[in-house]
Design a protein around this motif. Structure first.
Motif, PDB file in Angstrom:
ATOM      1  N   VAL A  11       0.858  -1.186   0.000  1.00 43.64           N
ATOM      2  CA  VAL A  11       0.000   0.000   0.000  1.00 43.64           C
ATOM      3  C   VAL A  11       0.896   1.240   0.000  1.00 43.64           C
ATOM      4  O   VAL A  11       1.867   1.317   0.757  1.00 43.64           O
ATOM      5  CB  VAL A  11      -0.938   0.030   1.224  1.00 43.64           C
ATOM      6  N   SER A  12       0.571   2.189  -0.857  1.00 44.92           N
ATOM      7  CA  SER A  12       1.315   3.447  -0.933  1.00 44.92           C
ATOM      8  C   SER A  12       0.393   4.609  -0.623  1.00 44.92           C
ATOM      9  O   SER A  12      -0.790   4.595  -0.997  1.00 44.92           O
ATOM     10  CB  SER A  12       1.907   3.642  -2.333  1.00 44.92           C
ATOM     11  N   GLY A  13       0.945   5.613   0.058  1.00 40.19           N
ATOM     12  CA  GLY A  13       0.163   6.790   0.368  1.00 40.19           C
ATOM     13  C   GLY A  13       0.834   7.640   1.421  1.00 40.19           C
ATOM     14  O   GLY A  13       1.960   7.366   1.848  1.00 40.19           O
ATOM     15  N   THR A  14       0.132   8.673   1.863  1.00 44.00           N
ATOM     16  CA  THR A  14       0.672   9.586   2.868  1.00 44.00           C
ATOM     17  C   THR A  14       0.269   9.126   4.257  1.00 44.00           C
ATOM     18  O   THR A  14      -0.917   8.939   4.545  1.00 44.00           O
ATOM     19  CB  THR A  14       0.179  11.023   2.629  1.00 44.00           C
ATOM     20  N   LEU A  15       1.278   8.950   5.105  1.00 50.39           N
ATOM     21  CA  LEU A  15       1.068   8.444   6.454  1.00 50.39           C
ATOM     22  C   LEU A  15       0.873   9.605   7.425  1.00 50.39           C
ATOM     23  O   LEU A  15       1.501  10.655   7.295  1.00 50.39           O
ATOM     24  CB  LEU A  15       2.293   7.624   6.856  1.00 50.39           C
ATOM     25  N   HIS A  16      -0.003   9.404   8.407  1.00 52.24           N
ATOM     26  CA  HIS A  16      -0.234  10.406   9.458  1.00 52.24           C
ATOM     27  C   HIS A  16      -0.191   9.717  10.818  1.00 52.24           C
ATOM     28  O   HIS A  16      -0.689   8.606  10.971  1.00 52.24           O
ATOM     29  CB  HIS A  16      -1.602  11.081   9.287  1.00 52.24           C
ATOM     30  N   THR A  17       0.403  10.367  11.805  1.00 57.08           N
ATOM     31  CA  THR A  17       0.349   9.852  13.173  1.00 57.08           C
ATOM     32  C   THR A  17      -0.972  10.314  13.778  1.00 57.08           C
ATOM     33  O   THR A  17      -1.118  11.467  14.171  1.00 57.08           O
ATOM     34  CB  THR A  17       1.535  10.370  14.006  1.00 57.08           C
ATOM     35  N   ALA A  18      -1.938   9.418  13.818  1.00 56.88           N
ATOM     36  CA  ALA A  18      -3.279   9.753  14.295  1.00 56.88           C
ATOM     37  C   ALA A  18      -3.945   8.499  14.848  1.00 56.88           C
ATOM     38  O   ALA A  18      -4.125   7.513  14.119  1.00 56.88           O
ATOM     39  CB  ALA A  18      -4.121  10.330  13.161  1.00 56.88           C
ATOM     40  N   PHE A  19      -4.261   8.521  16.118  1.00 56.66           N
ATOM     41  CA  PHE A  19      -4.906   7.367  16.745  1.00 56.66           C
ATOM     42  C   PHE A  19      -6.391   7.332  16.404  1.00 56.66           C
ATOM     43  O   PHE A  19      -7.055   8.365  16.343  1.00 56.66           O
ATOM     44  CB  PHE A  19      -4.747   7.428  18.267  1.00 56.66           C
ATOM     45  N   SER A  20      -6.903   6.111  16.193  1.00 54.11           N
ATOM     46  CA  SER A  20      -8.343   5.938  15.998  1.00 54.11           C
ATOM     47  C   SER A  20      -8.748   4.548  16.468  1.00 54.11           C
ATOM     48  O   SER A  20      -7.956   3.599  16.396  1.00 54.11           O
ATOM     49  CB  SER A  20      -8.731   6.127  14.527  1.00 54.11           C
ATOM     50  N   ASP A  21      -9.959   4.452  16.979  1.00 52.96           N
ATOM     51  CA  ASP A  21     -10.498   3.171  17.444  1.00 52.96           C
ATOM     52  C   ASP A  21     -11.472   2.626  16.420  1.00 52.96           C
ATOM     53  O   ASP A  21     -12.320   3.358  15.901  1.00 52.96           O
ATOM     54  CB  ASP A  21     -11.216   3.342  18.786  1.00 52.96           C
ATOM     55  N   THR A  22     -11.353   1.332  16.136  1.00 54.70           N
ATOM     56  CA  THR A  22     -12.289   0.665  15.237  1.00 54.70           C
ATOM     57  C   THR A  22     -12.855  -0.560  15.949  1.00 54.70           C
ATOM     58  O   THR A  22     -12.414  -0.904  17.056  1.00 54.70           O
ATOM     59  CB  THR A  22     -11.594   0.218  13.932  1.00 54.70           C
ATOM     60  N   ALA A  23     -13.782  -1.230  15.314  1.00 55.90           N
ATOM     61  CA  ALA A  23     -14.401  -2.405  15.917  1.00 55.90           C
ATOM     62  C   ALA A  23     -13.419  -3.543  16.104  1.00 55.90           C
ATOM     63  O   ALA A  23     -13.655  -4.445  16.924  1.00 55.90           O
ATOM     64  CB  ALA A  23     -15.567  -2.871  15.050  1.00 55.90           C
ATOM     65  N   VAL A  24     -12.303  -3.521  15.377  1.00 49.19           N
ATOM     66  CA  VAL A  24     -11.375  -4.645  15.446  1.00 49.19           C
ATOM     67  C   VAL A  24      -9.998  -4.282  15.980  1.00 49.19           C
ATOM     68  O   VAL A  24      -9.130  -5.142  16.092  1.00 49.19           O
ATOM     69  CB  VAL A  24     -11.209  -5.315  14.057  1.00 49.19           C
ATOM     70  N   GLY A  25      -9.775  -3.032  16.334  1.00 49.63           N
ATOM     71  CA  GLY A  25      -8.481  -2.665  16.879  1.00 49.63           C
ATOM     72  C   GLY A  25      -8.224  -1.176  16.850  1.00 49.63           C
ATOM     73  O   GLY A  25      -8.914  -0.423  16.164  1.00 49.63           O
ATOM     74  N   THR A  26      -7.216  -0.753  17.615  1.00 49.20           N
ATOM     75  CA  THR A  26      -6.811   0.646  17.674  1.00 49.20           C
ATOM     76  C   THR A  26      -5.612   0.868  16.768  1.00 49.20           C
ATOM     77  O   THR A  26      -4.646   0.093  16.809  1.00 49.20           O
ATOM     78  CB  THR A  26      -6.442   1.047  19.111  1.00 49.20           C
ATOM     79  N   SER A  27      -5.661   1.901  15.949  1.00 50.53           N
ATOM     80  CA  SER A  27      -4.547   2.218  15.058  1.00 50.53           C
ATOM     81  C   SER A  27      -3.860   3.491  15.508  1.00 50.53           C
ATOM     82  O   SER A  27      -4.498   4.434  15.963  1.00 50.53           O
ATOM     83  CB  SER A  27      -5.041   2.383  13.613  1.00 50.53           C
ATOM     84  N   GLY A  28      -2.527   3.508  15.384  1.00 49.34           N
ATOM     85  CA  GLY A  28      -1.755   4.692  15.731  1.00 49.34           C
ATOM     86  C   GLY A  28      -1.430   5.539  14.519  1.00 49.34           C
ATOM     87  O   GLY A  28      -0.934   6.658  14.655  1.00 49.34           O
ATOM     88  N   TYR A  29      -1.714   4.990  13.338  1.00 51.92           N
ATOM     89  CA  TYR A  29      -1.453   5.702  12.087  1.00 51.92           C
ATOM     90  C   TYR A  29      -2.684   5.651  11.191  1.00 51.92           C
ATOM     91  O   TYR A  29      -3.471   4.691  11.227  1.00 51.92           O
ATOM     92  CB  TYR A  29      -0.288   5.055  11.319  1.00 51.92           C
ATOM     93  N   SER A  30      -2.825   6.680  10.382  1.00 49.94           N
ATOM     94  CA  SER A  30      -3.794   6.653   9.292  1.00 49.94           C
ATOM     95  C   SER A  30      -3.016   6.875   7.998  1.00 49.94           C
ATOM     96  O   SER A  30      -1.908   7.395   8.009  1.00 49.94           O
ATOM     97  CB  SER A  30      -4.866   7.736   9.465  1.00 49.94           C
ATOM     98  N   MET A  31      -3.612   6.451   6.901  1.00 48.93           N
ATOM     99  CA  MET A  31      -2.958   6.641   5.608  1.00 48.93           C
ATOM    100  C   MET A  31      -3.969   7.060   4.565  1.00 48.93           C
ATOM    101  O   MET A  31      -5.048   6.470   4.462  1.00 48.93           O
ATOM    102  CB  MET A  31      -2.263   5.370   5.128  1.00 48.93           C
ATOM    103  N   ASP A  32      -3.615   8.103   3.811  1.00 52.38           N
ATOM    104  CA  ASP A  32      -4.382   8.472   2.629  1.00 52.38           C
ATOM    105  C   ASP A  32      -3.861   7.599   1.501  1.00 52.38           C
ATOM    106  O   ASP A  32      -2.842   7.896   0.877  1.00 52.38           O
ATOM    107  CB  ASP A  32      -4.168   9.956   2.298  1.00 52.38           C
ATOM    108  N   GLY A  33      -4.532   6.476   1.282  1.00 54.09           N
ATOM    109  CA  GLY A  33      -4.039   5.487   0.337  1.00 54.09           C
ATOM    110  C   GLY A  33      -4.165   5.930  -1.105  1.00 54.09           C
ATOM    111  O   GLY A  33      -5.227   6.365  -1.536  1.00 54.09           O
ATOM    112  N   GLU A  34      -3.073   5.820  -1.828  1.00 53.51           N
ATOM    113  CA  GLU A  34      -3.045   6.228  -3.227  1.00 53.51           C
ATOM    114  C   GLU A  34      -3.052   5.041  -4.179  1.00 53.51           C
ATOM    115  O   GLU A  34      -3.634   5.121  -5.268  1.00 53.51           O
ATOM    116  CB  GLU A  34      -1.791   7.072  -3.497  1.00 53.51           C
ATOM    117  N   ALA A  35      -2.388   3.948  -3.784  1.00 52.97           N
ATOM    118  CA  ALA A  35      -2.276   2.805  -4.686  1.00 52.97           C
ATOM    119  C   ALA A  35      -2.067   1.526  -3.889  1.00 52.97           C
ATOM    120  O   ALA A  35      -1.517   1.550  -2.786  1.00 52.97           O
ATOM    121  CB  ALA A  35      -1.114   3.008  -5.660  1.00 52.97           C
TER     122      ALA A  35
END
Length: 214
Positions: free
Chosen positions: A182-206
């Motif tokens: 997966v390629s894209g711009t990475l951000h340090t941003a926490f978020s909670d989902t139904a299956v786990g907590t993520s410390g990064y988000s990504m604006d996926g390009e490809a």
């Protein structure tokens, strides 16, 4: 492919007592028709680096930085720090202190520190897909995780080893536990989902299917 160290499974086993990830009614299930042959992987397998040369070439062509999961964690982060200070032998059956200790471990896992240097970097990384929209022909949003079975058969990875990907354009034919670049711009941003907590988000390009070297 590589396997996770024993110390990780010690912590994963403890966390599995405090949280159930694989059998949630609304969680994703492994699809046997997925492009990734699940028989090729065992629980905890990480994607091996043999394809790194080809990936590096592709990354250079796209002007993105090829990164590994180790790059996402601060160099001084020790995932076992909170485990080493605990002795569960001192707790009897039903001892509320045992649950309190497990809750503390889970909080540490969900708040695992990210690497500030990775913020707003255009990167390319390989991992396994955990859909957040359910199984469908068009996937736009998912968690990317470093090892096979995460959030399906074993607890989620620490937050700094989980990327919440949102694709600019949905991709067809991707199923749970498919291996992708997966390629894209990475951000340090926490978020909670139904299956786990993520410390990064990504604006996926490809995206591109990960091909194992034989």
């Amino acid at each position: 492919m590589t396997h996770l160290p024993l110390r990780f499974w010690t912590l994963a086993a403890l966390l599995s007592l405090a949280t159930a990830c694989s059998d949630a009614a609304d969680g994703p299930a492994v699809d046997a028709s997925a492009k990734t042959d699940t028989a090729d992987y065992r629980i905890g397998d990480k994607l091996a680096p043999p394809a790194a040369a080809r990936a590096a070439s592709a990354a250079a062509a796209a002007q993105v930085r090829l990164v590994t999961w180790e790059d996402l964690a601060p160099k001084d982060w020790d995932p076992m720090k909170d485990v080493q200070s605990l002795s569960f032998r001192m707790f009897g059956d039903g001892d509320p202190r045992a649950q309190a200790a497990l809750d503390r471990l889970k909080r540490a896992w969900n708040n695992a520190p990210t690497n500030a240097a990775m913020d707003r970097q255009r990167v390319r990384i390989a991992g396994f897909v955990v859909p957040l929209e359910g199984e469908s022909d068009q996937l736009r949003e998912f968690l990317l995780v470093p090892y096979f079975g995460a959030c399906i058969h074993v607890p989620p990875p620490p937050a700094n080893q989980t990327i919440h990907v949102r694709l600019a354009k949905p991709v067809a034919g991707v199923r749970t536990m498919d291996a992708l670049w997966v390629s894209g711009t990475l951000h340090t941003a926490f978020s909670d989902t139904a299956v786990g907590t993520s410390g990064y988000s990504m604006d996926g390009e490809a995206t591109e299917a990960y091909r194992r070297s034989r």
